[in-house]
Design an enzyme around this catalytic site. Structure first.
Site, short mmCIF file in Angstrom:
data_model
loop_
_atom_site.label_atom_id
_atom_site.label_comp_id
_atom_site.label_asym_id
_atom_site.label_seq_id
_atom_site.Cartn_x
_atom_site.Cartn_y
_atom_site.Cartn_z
N LYS A 183 69.22 58.20 64.59
CA LYS A 183 68.72 57.48 63.46
C LYS A 183 69.53 55.97 63.61
O LYS A 183 70.43 55.75 64.62
CB LYS A 183 69.10 58.10 62.12
CG LYS A 183 68.88 59.62 62.23
CD LYS A 183 67.29 60.13 62.71
CE LYS A 183 67.40 61.56 62.38
NZ LYS A 183 66.12 62.02 63.19
C1 PLP Z 1 66.27 63.57 62.56
C2 PLP Z 1 65.46 64.22 61.53
C3 PLP Z 1 65.58 65.32 60.51
C4 PLP Z 1 66.82 66.19 60.85
O1 PLP Z 1 68.06 65.28 60.69
P1 PLP Z 1 69.52 66.04 60.91
O2 PLP Z 1 70.48 65.32 60.16
O3 PLP Z 1 69.77 66.12 62.20
O4 PLP Z 1 69.43 67.24 60.22
C5 PLP Z 1 64.71 65.74 59.77
N1 PLP Z 1 63.56 65.15 59.59
C6 PLP Z 1 63.06 64.25 60.50
C7 PLP Z 1 61.74 63.51 60.22
C8 PLP Z 1 64.12 63.89 61.43
O5 PLP Z 1 63.86 62.53 62.18
#
Ligand code: PLP
Length: 379
Positions: A183
């Protein structure tokens, strides 16, 4: 041109983050403590929400959001299949059933297909701001109001994105962010719930720490003996102070990171605008994206094979990824035997190009050159 090696993504982490983690370690307060609280306050201020509750990752945060919404056995929650699979999984954790709806060309949940999936068991709609682009929150809120449903936002990718002049995190009562390295900002792993409701905030804080009536820090600082109780069956979904120390600096950088990402995205958009057979991402008037990913779609006329395109780019040193995947096609959900033709087409015909900070002028030019040449050659 000499061959370069360009990753698809890379977190931006500097000496400030390293020093902050170092200081957290030496403070001896390494689990949830003062730095988590500071990170939460800063995050709530940044997005403009009343509360922010740090959690171990977005997936556990989404699980808590399901519990706060009192979603359980027998309930259905509508969500996109085309999302990271954690979106659907968190509904299953709560004992409920994810009902998959189609997405549109912007990869976000399609309002009309969602409407068609509402039934007597539907309890909530889980919208995703896919790759950082805000979904139509007002449209979904109106749909939720009409059918007495709860709106939950999977904002994993959307820290710093803006919808109708306000940041994601300030629009509804259950919004969850991710700080995974893929992210725009990262704490290694990490997540944040934002809410305007005092009761949700209080229960989220309880549930993330074993349902414990008093948190470690308050007990530690107390002048009188405190006997804790465990008020309900909770979880250990805490973020650590080491991670929060990193997060505080990441959050400081976020506006700048988004600016830098936007510059790269603008360069791609202008370089590729006349290329045949592709559809570029577009950002609606009323919002802005943090450009978590830059995803290009091969249109229905194009005879380019997406996987071949990925391979030839990789041969030239440019890493790409296929677009967002569909949960209903994963083995975990394949027994449901569902088909979502439009989402499947998007998954098969989209490609994510490198975008990270700092990406040098030379690297951006290299990707533009390679992508342009290969699109023209394969068309
Ligand atoms: C990355 C992501 C998640 C999961 O996030 P984590 O922090 O790794 O648990 C959930 N939903 C979406 C849309 C994502 O891109």
């Amino acid at each position: 041109m000499k061959t370069m090696k360009i990753p698809v993504a890379k977190p931006f982490l500097g000496v400030e983050e390293a020093d902050a983690a170092h200081a957290a370690v030496l403070s001896h307060w390494v689990t949830q403590g003062p730095r988590v609280q500071e990170f939460e306050e800063n995050f709530a201020n940044f997005v403009g929400s009343k509360h922010a509750i740090a959690v171990s990752n977005c997936t556990t945060g989404l699980h808590l959001a399901m519990l706060l919404a009192e979603i359980g056995a027998g309930d259905e929650v509508i969500c996109p299949s085309m999302s990271y699979i954690a979106t659907a999984n968190c509904i299953v954790y709560a004992g409920a059933k994810p009902v998959f709806a189609e997405v549109g060309q912007d990869y976000n949940l399609d309002l009309e297909d969602t409407r068609s999936k509402i039934g007597p068991k539907t309890k909530a709609i889980l919208v995703v701001h896919q790759v950082g682009l805000p979904a139509d929150i007002d449209g979904f809120r109106a749909l939720c109001d009409e059918h007495n449903l709860i709106l939950i936002e999977d904002a994993a990718c959307a820290a710093g994105s803006v919808y109708r002049g306000k940041k994601i995190g300030s629009h509804s009562d259950l919004v969850v962010f991710s700080f995974h390295p893929r992210k725009v900002i990262t704490t290694g792993d990490g997540g944040m719930i934002t809410t305007s409701r005092d009761d949700f905030a209080a229960r989220a804080r309880l549930l993330r720490q074993h349902g414990m009536s008093v948190n470690d820090r308050i007990r530690h600082e107390a002048k009188t003996v405190i006997m804790e109780d465990h008020l309900e069956v909770g979880y250990n979904y805490r973020l650590t102070d080491i991670q929060a120390a990193v997060g505080i600096h990441q959050l400081h950088r976020l506006p700048w990171l988004i600016e830098e990402r936007s510059k790269i995205a603008e360069q791609y958009l202008s370089a590729f605008k006349n290329l045949p057979g592709i559809i570029l991402p577009s950002v609606p008037e009323n919002c802005s994206t943090n450009w978590q990913s830059f995803s290009v779609l091969l249109d229905s006329e194009s005879k380019i094979d997406r996987n071949e395109l990925m391979q030839v780019l990789l041969d030239r040193g440019v890493s790409t990824r296929r677009g967002v995947m569909n949960s209903h096609r994963a083995t975990a959900y394949a027994h449901r035997n569902e088909s979502l033709p439009y989402s499947e087409m998007l998954e098969d015909r989209s490609i994510i190009l490198p975008l990270y900070v700092p990406m040098t002028e030379e690297e951006v030019a290299y990707v533009i050159h390679a992508f342009t040449e290969e699109i023209l050659r394969l068309s």
